[in-house]
Design a protein around this motif. Structure first.
Motif, PDB file in Angstrom:
ATOM      1  N   PHE A  21       0.986  -1.222   0.187  1.00  0.00           N
ATOM      2  CA  PHE A  21       0.036   0.078   0.040  1.00  0.00           C
ATOM      3  C   PHE A  21       0.898   1.254   0.027  1.00  0.00           C
ATOM      4  CE2 PHE A  21      -2.019   3.331   2.917  1.00  0.00           C
ATOM      5  CZ  PHE A  21      -3.120   3.677   2.168  1.00  0.00           C
ATOM      6  N   SER A  22       1.918   1.517   0.815  1.00  0.00           N
ATOM      7  CA  SER A  22       2.928   2.374   0.730  1.00  0.00           C
ATOM      8  C   SER A  22       3.554   2.727  -0.478  1.00  0.00           C
ATOM      9  CB  SER A  22       3.969   2.304   2.068  1.00  0.00           C
ATOM     10  OG  SER A  22       3.272   2.064   3.382  1.00  0.00           O
ATOM     11  N   ASP A  23       4.135   1.364  -0.849  1.00  0.00           N
ATOM     12  CA  ASP A  23       4.639   1.644  -2.352  1.00  0.00           C
ATOM     13  C   ASP A  23       3.701   2.220  -3.365  1.00  0.00           C
ATOM     14  OD1 ASP A  23       7.089   0.605  -1.349  1.00  0.00           O
ATOM     15  OD2 ASP A  23       6.816  -1.330  -2.076  1.00  0.00           O
ATOM     16  N   ASN A  24       2.447   1.606  -3.431  1.00  0.00           N
ATOM     17  CA  ASN A  24       1.498   2.267  -4.351  1.00  0.00           C
ATOM     18  C   ASN A  24       1.335   3.627  -4.260  1.00  0.00           C
ATOM     19  OD1 ASN A  24       1.149  -0.177  -5.718  1.00  0.00           O
ATOM     20  ND2 ASN A  24      -0.551  -0.980  -4.469  1.00  0.00           N
ATOM     21  N   ILE A  25       0.973   4.232  -3.037  1.00  0.00           N
ATOM     22  CA  ILE A  25       0.668   5.373  -2.954  1.00  0.00           C
ATOM     23  C   ILE A  25       1.836   6.599  -3.181  1.00  0.00           C
ATOM     24  CG2 ILE A  25      -1.365   5.063  -1.398  1.00  0.00           C
ATOM     25  CD1 ILE A  25       0.238   5.844   1.062  1.00  0.00           C
ATOM     26  N   ARG A  26       2.962   6.011  -2.875  1.00  0.00           N
ATOM     27  CA  ARG A  26       4.060   6.959  -3.102  1.00  0.00           C
ATOM     28  C   ARG A  26       4.436   6.758  -4.849  1.00  0.00           C
ATOM     29  NH1 ARG A  26       7.560   3.671  -1.259  1.00  0.00           N
ATOM     30  NH2 ARG A  26       7.456   4.451   0.946  1.00  0.00           N
ATOM     31  N   ASN A  27       4.125   5.602  -5.378  1.00  0.00           N
ATOM     32  CA  ASN A  27       4.310   5.786  -6.673  1.00  0.00           C
ATOM     33  C   ASN A  27       3.104   6.609  -7.567  1.00  0.00           C
ATOM     34  OD1 ASN A  27       6.694   3.937  -6.869  1.00  0.00           O
ATOM     35  ND2 ASN A  27       5.281   2.252  -6.524  1.00  0.00           N
ATOM     36  N   LEU A  28       2.117   6.540  -7.139  1.00  0.00           N
ATOM     37  CA  LEU A  28       1.187   7.416  -7.582  1.00  0.00           C
ATOM     38  C   LEU A  28       1.373   8.635  -7.618  1.00  0.00           C
ATOM     39  CD1 LEU A  28      -2.371   5.248  -6.637  1.00  0.00           C
ATOM     40  CD2 LEU A  28      -1.367   5.682  -9.011  1.00  0.00           C
ATOM     41  N   ARG A  29       1.899   9.100  -6.315  1.00  0.00           N
ATOM     42  CA  ARG A  29       2.003  10.557  -6.044  1.00  0.00           C
ATOM     43  C   ARG A  29       3.241  11.148  -6.913  1.00  0.00           C
ATOM     44  NH1 ARG A  29       5.480  13.236  -3.142  1.00  0.00           N
ATOM     45  NH2 ARG A  29       6.282  11.256  -2.260  1.00  0.00           N
ATOM     46  N   VAL A  30       4.337  10.320  -6.936  1.00  0.00           N
ATOM     47  CA  VAL A  30       5.382  10.734  -7.705  1.00  0.00           C
ATOM     48  C   VAL A  30       4.838  10.653  -9.132  1.00  0.00           C
ATOM     49  CG1 VAL A  30       7.681   9.871  -8.589  1.00  0.00           C
ATOM     50  CG2 VAL A  30       7.117   9.760  -6.102  1.00  0.00           C
ATOM     51  N   GLN A  31       4.347   9.735  -9.720  1.00  0.00           N
ATOM     52  CA  GLN A  31       4.036   9.827 -11.209  1.00  0.00           C
ATOM     53  C   GLN A  31       3.159  11.204 -11.513  1.00  0.00           C
ATOM     54  OE1 GLN A  31       1.883   6.238 -11.996  1.00  0.00           O
ATOM     55  NE2 GLN A  31       3.482   4.586 -11.637  1.00  0.00           N
ATOM     56  N   GLN A  32       2.415  11.427 -10.804  1.00  0.00           N
ATOM     57  CA  GLN A  32       1.399  12.642 -10.854  1.00  0.00           C
ATOM     58  C   GLN A  32       2.229  13.684 -10.529  1.00  0.00           C
ATOM     59  OE1 GLN A  32      -2.726  12.048  -9.957  1.00  0.00           O
ATOM     60  NE2 GLN A  32      -2.709   9.929 -10.412  1.00  0.00           N
ATOM     61  N   LYS A  33       3.433  13.700  -9.913  1.00  0.00           N
ATOM     62  CA  LYS A  33       4.292  14.916  -9.586  1.00  0.00           C
ATOM     63  C   LYS A  33       3.218  15.770  -8.458  1.00  0.00           C
ATOM     64  CE  LYS A  33       6.612  15.210 -13.694  1.00  0.00           C
ATOM     65  NZ  LYS A  33       7.032  15.926 -15.112  1.00  0.00           N
ATOM     66  N   ILE A  34       2.733  14.957  -7.472  1.00  0.00           N
ATOM     67  CA  ILE A  34       2.173  15.999  -6.396  1.00  0.00           C
ATOM     68  C   ILE A  34       2.881  15.744  -5.190  1.00  0.00           C
ATOM     69  CG2 ILE A  34       0.029  15.701  -5.015  1.00  0.00           C
ATOM     70  CD1 ILE A  34      -1.332  14.121  -7.384  1.00  0.00           C
ATOM     71  N   SER A  35       3.189  16.994  -4.500  1.00  0.00           N
ATOM     72  CA  SER A  35       3.796  16.994  -3.222  1.00  0.00           C
ATOM     73  C   SER A  35       3.068  16.327  -2.018  1.00  0.00           C
ATOM     74  CB  SER A  35       3.992  18.494  -2.856  1.00  0.00           C
ATOM     75  OG  SER A  35       2.762  19.150  -2.421  1.00  0.00           O
ATOM     76  N   TYR A  53       1.805   7.194   6.451  1.00  0.00           N
ATOM     77  CA  TYR A  53       1.158   6.128   5.458  1.00  0.00           C
ATOM     78  C   TYR A  53       1.959   5.761   4.349  1.00  0.00           C
ATOM     79  CZ  TYR A  53      -2.965   7.681   7.830  1.00  0.00           C
ATOM     80  OH  TYR A  53      -4.200   8.083   8.890  1.00  0.00           O
ATOM     81  N   GLU A  54       2.831   6.670   3.880  1.00  0.00           N
ATOM     82  CA  GLU A  54       3.588   6.475   2.755  1.00  0.00           C
ATOM     83  C   GLU A  54       4.907   5.717   3.097  1.00  0.00           C
ATOM     84  OE1 GLU A  54       5.887   9.479  -0.109  1.00  0.00           O
ATOM     85  OE2 GLU A  54       3.447   9.423  -0.506  1.00  0.00           O
ATOM     86  N   ASP A  55       5.199   5.967   4.421  1.00  0.00           N
ATOM     87  CA  ASP A  55       6.386   5.269   4.914  1.00  0.00           C
ATOM     88  C   ASP A  55       6.057   4.039   5.351  1.00  0.00           C
ATOM     89  OD1 ASP A  55       7.889   7.483   4.396  1.00  0.00           O
ATOM     90  OD2 ASP A  55       7.895   8.221   6.470  1.00  0.00           O
ATOM     91  N   GLY A  56       4.727   3.747   5.622  1.00  0.00           N
ATOM     92  CA  GLY A  56       4.547   2.368   5.870  1.00  0.00           C
ATOM     93  C   GLY A  56       4.708   2.125   7.626  1.00  0.00           C
ATOM     94  N   THR A  57       4.742   3.315   8.372  1.00  0.00           N
ATOM     95  CA  THR A  57       4.827   3.263  10.021  1.00  0.00           C
ATOM     96  C   THR A  57       3.701   3.486  10.635  1.00  0.00           C
ATOM     97  OG1 THR A  57       5.187   5.594   9.936  1.00  0.00           O
ATOM     98  CG2 THR A  57       7.065   4.180   9.808  1.00  0.00           C
TER      99      THR A  57
END
Length: 272
Positions: A21-35, A53-57
């Motif tokens: 889940f963390s990898d997915n939301i990080r990749n989506l954010r990076v792909q769409q160039k969202i801070s 959430y993005e770090d998985g902690t």
């Protein structure tokens, strides 16, 4: 049979695979160039909370999962259980409110396969329409002439929509947005209160559809947009009857009889 998309169903949200889940939301954010700050603002949470959430902690609660799914227009199931880097996202067929991603199933010739909701399983459709396992259990047929789009077959009951007879199957094409429906055309409506109905659209009002039967004995009625779960536009009919078409004189007499029968029923109701 070949399935273009594999749907993974998450049955227990209390056991979320956090790394995926963390990898997915990080990749989506990076792909769409969202801070991270902008995304956190869209989710109505602090940046510090989102980073966990993005770090998985930290585990995201359901309400946050739903907001993230809506933000990216992707189903929660995919966010939690599939490495979305390996899926061609443009090939997914999205439903409104991100309820489900419909798998497009084809045979070895490349023709789309159509699920058929038979009378035997019709009762379970209202609960199973958003369950990939239920949909995959339905019988399938191929009708190559229908062309692109997602199609499904539904049973006809009663005499409200002649010439389609009780027991025949109506094949409909999935309508993604309510604004795509048109007056005068017929649709299979899956609704919370009425269940599964096949009717002709009479008037398309704001947030309300007025539907009617082709059999004038049955009066038109309104359906709220909020009550509609799915809409399928009529494409073709599969039937077994070879009954001779009634002539116009017979139809007129039948119509008068049905109207008289309806008037009598109305009088009985008024006198109760």
């Amino acid at each position: 049979m070949i399935t273009n998309l594999i749907i993974f169903v998450v049955t227990n949200y209390n056991k979320i695979p956090m790394s995926l889940f963390s990898d997915n939301i990080r990749n989506l954010r990076v792909q769409q160039k969202i801070s991270q700050e902008k995304l956190a603002e869209a989710l109505a949470i602090t940046r510090g909370r989102y980073v966990k959430y993005e770090d998985g902690t930290s585990e995201a609660p359901y309400e946050i999962l739903k907001k993230i799914a809506h933000y990216y227009h992707i189903s929660i199931d995919l966010l939690l259980s599939v490495d979305i880097r390996k899926i061609p996202m443009d090939d997914l067929l999205q439903l409104e409110s991100n309820r489900l991603v419909l798998p497009i199933t084809v045979n070895k010739e490349g023709d789309n396969l159509i699920e058929v909701v038979t009378q035997k399983v019709k009762a379970g459709y209202l609960n199973g329409y958003a369950d990939p396992e239920y949909i995959e259990s339905l019988q399938q047929i191929s009708l190559p002439f229908l062309g692109p789009g997602k199609h499904r077959g539904f049973p006809v009951e009663g005499d409200s929509m002649p010439p389609h007879e009780d027991g025949s199957i109506i094949v409909g094409r999935y309508i993604e947005k309510l604004g795509e429906v048109m007056d005068g055309k017929t649709y299979i409506l899956i609704t919370k209160n009425e269940g599964m109905v096949y009717k002709r659209l009479n008037k398309n009002k704001k947030n309300v559809l007025v539907v009617e039967s082709d059999n004038s004995f049955y009066p038109p009625y309104a359906v709220k947009a909020s009550d509609i779960l799915e809409i399928w536009e009529y494409e073709c009919n599969i039937g077994r009857s070879d009954r001779k078409q009634e002539n116009s004189e017979s139809l007129s007499v039948k119509t008068l009889f049905l109207e008289l029968k309806r008037d009598i029923s109305d009088l009985k109701i008024k006198n109760l």
